[in-house]
Design an enzyme around this catalytic site. Structure first.
Site, PDB file in Angstrom:
ATOM      1  N   SER A  60       0.714  -1.333   0.233  1.00 14.83           N
ATOM      2  CA  SER A  60      -0.075  -0.497  -0.434  1.00 14.83           C
ATOM      3  C   SER A  60       0.779   1.209   0.329  1.00 14.83           C
ATOM      4  O   SER A  60       2.262   0.913   0.179  1.00 14.83           O
ATOM      5  CB  SER A  60      -1.047   0.062   0.809  1.00 14.83           C
ATOM      6  N   THR A  62       1.188   3.875   1.860  1.00 14.33           N
ATOM      7  CA  THR A  62       1.458   4.928   2.563  1.00 14.33           C
ATOM      8  C   THR A  62       2.770   3.943   3.328  1.00 14.33           C
ATOM      9  O   THR A  62       4.086   4.163   3.812  1.00 14.33           O
ATOM     10  CB  THR A  62       0.617   4.984   3.859  1.00 14.33           C
ATOM     11  N   CYS A  63       2.428   2.546   3.406  1.00 10.37           N
ATOM     12  CA  CYS A  63       2.963   1.306   4.071  1.00 10.37           C
ATOM     13  C   CYS A  63       4.739   1.547   3.545  1.00 10.37           C
ATOM     14  O   CYS A  63       5.440   1.158   3.890  1.00 10.37           O
ATOM     15  CB  CYS A  63       2.604   0.176   3.595  1.00 10.37           C
ATOM     16  N   SER A  64       4.488   1.699   2.269  1.00 10.92           N
ATOM     17  CA  SER A  64       5.333   1.324   0.810  1.00 10.92           C
ATOM     18  C   SER A  64       6.731   2.579   1.130  1.00 10.92           C
ATOM     19  O   SER A  64       7.418   2.731   0.646  1.00 10.92           O
ATOM     20  CB  SER A  64       5.186   1.268  -0.395  1.00 10.92           C
ATOM     21  N   ILE A  68       8.011   1.811   6.379  1.00  7.26           N
ATOM     22  CA  ILE A  68       8.695   1.200   6.467  1.00  7.26           C
ATOM     23  C   ILE A  68       9.245   1.159   6.127  1.00  7.26           C
ATOM     24  O   ILE A  68      10.767   0.336   6.306  1.00  7.26           O
ATOM     25  CB  ILE A  68       7.955  -0.644   5.525  1.00  7.26           C
TER      26      ILE A  68
END
Length: 177
Positions: A60, A62-64, A68
């Site tokens: 996703s 924001t996650c990527s 993270i």
């Protein structure tokens, strides 16, 4: 402040899965390995300092992009300077998806860096860090926990997990180690 702080991580009876990553995983024609199932209780007992960060979904935006990659960038500082034994990125995606995401983000070795799967969201719910996305469907929220000698020393969940990366950022974790 989270009610988890200064208490043992509620790890009993919970597991996670991950697929190890090593140099052979980047060779052409190499088949994916099968997931390993790990008891949280044993994992926490076997490692003095553990950082766990939860993300709503592998791949996703924001996650990527915002969440993270910071942990990957600061992995050496976490492991070598701050003496973190294990970093775990946790979602409810499958272990296969997690391994693909880790490789896509540039993780080349899972000795100290695991991309774990909590399918069914059981462990995440025990922390109170789930994100209800539809009736009966829970994902992980965006959060971070530091566990030292089995005791939670930092735990925080983002108010807006769709876009915020503040209390769950690697910078916040580093400030609490």
């Amino acid at each position: 402040m989270s009610s988890l702080i200064n208490k043992p991580l509620p790890a009993k009876d919970y597991t996670f899965q991950y697929i190890s990553i090593g140099p052979e995983d980047f060779e052409e024609g190499h088949a994916c390995k099968l997931p390993q199932t790990v008891s949280w209780e044993k994992f926490i007992k076997d490692n003095k300092t553990v950082v766990i960060t939860g993300a709503p979904a592998a791949f996703s935006p924001t996650c990527s992009i915002s969440h993270i990659p910071g942990y990957i960038t600061y992995a050496d500082e976490l492991i070598k300077d701050k003496k973190v034994d294990q970093i775990v990125v946790l979602t409810v995606d499958t272990a296969f998806t997690q391994q693909a995401w880790a490789k896509d983000l540039g993780v080349k070795d899972s000795t100290h860096f695991k991309f774990g799967s909590d399918q069914g969201c059981k462990f995440i719910k025990s922390l109170g860090f789930e994100l209800n996305v539809a009736p009966g469907i829970d994902w992980s929220g965006r959060w971070a926990i530091v566990v030292k000698d089995g005791i939670v020393t930092y735990a925080a969940k983002e108010e807006n997990p769709a876009s915020d990366v503040t209390v769950s950022s690697v910078e916040s974790v580093l400030a609490h180690l």
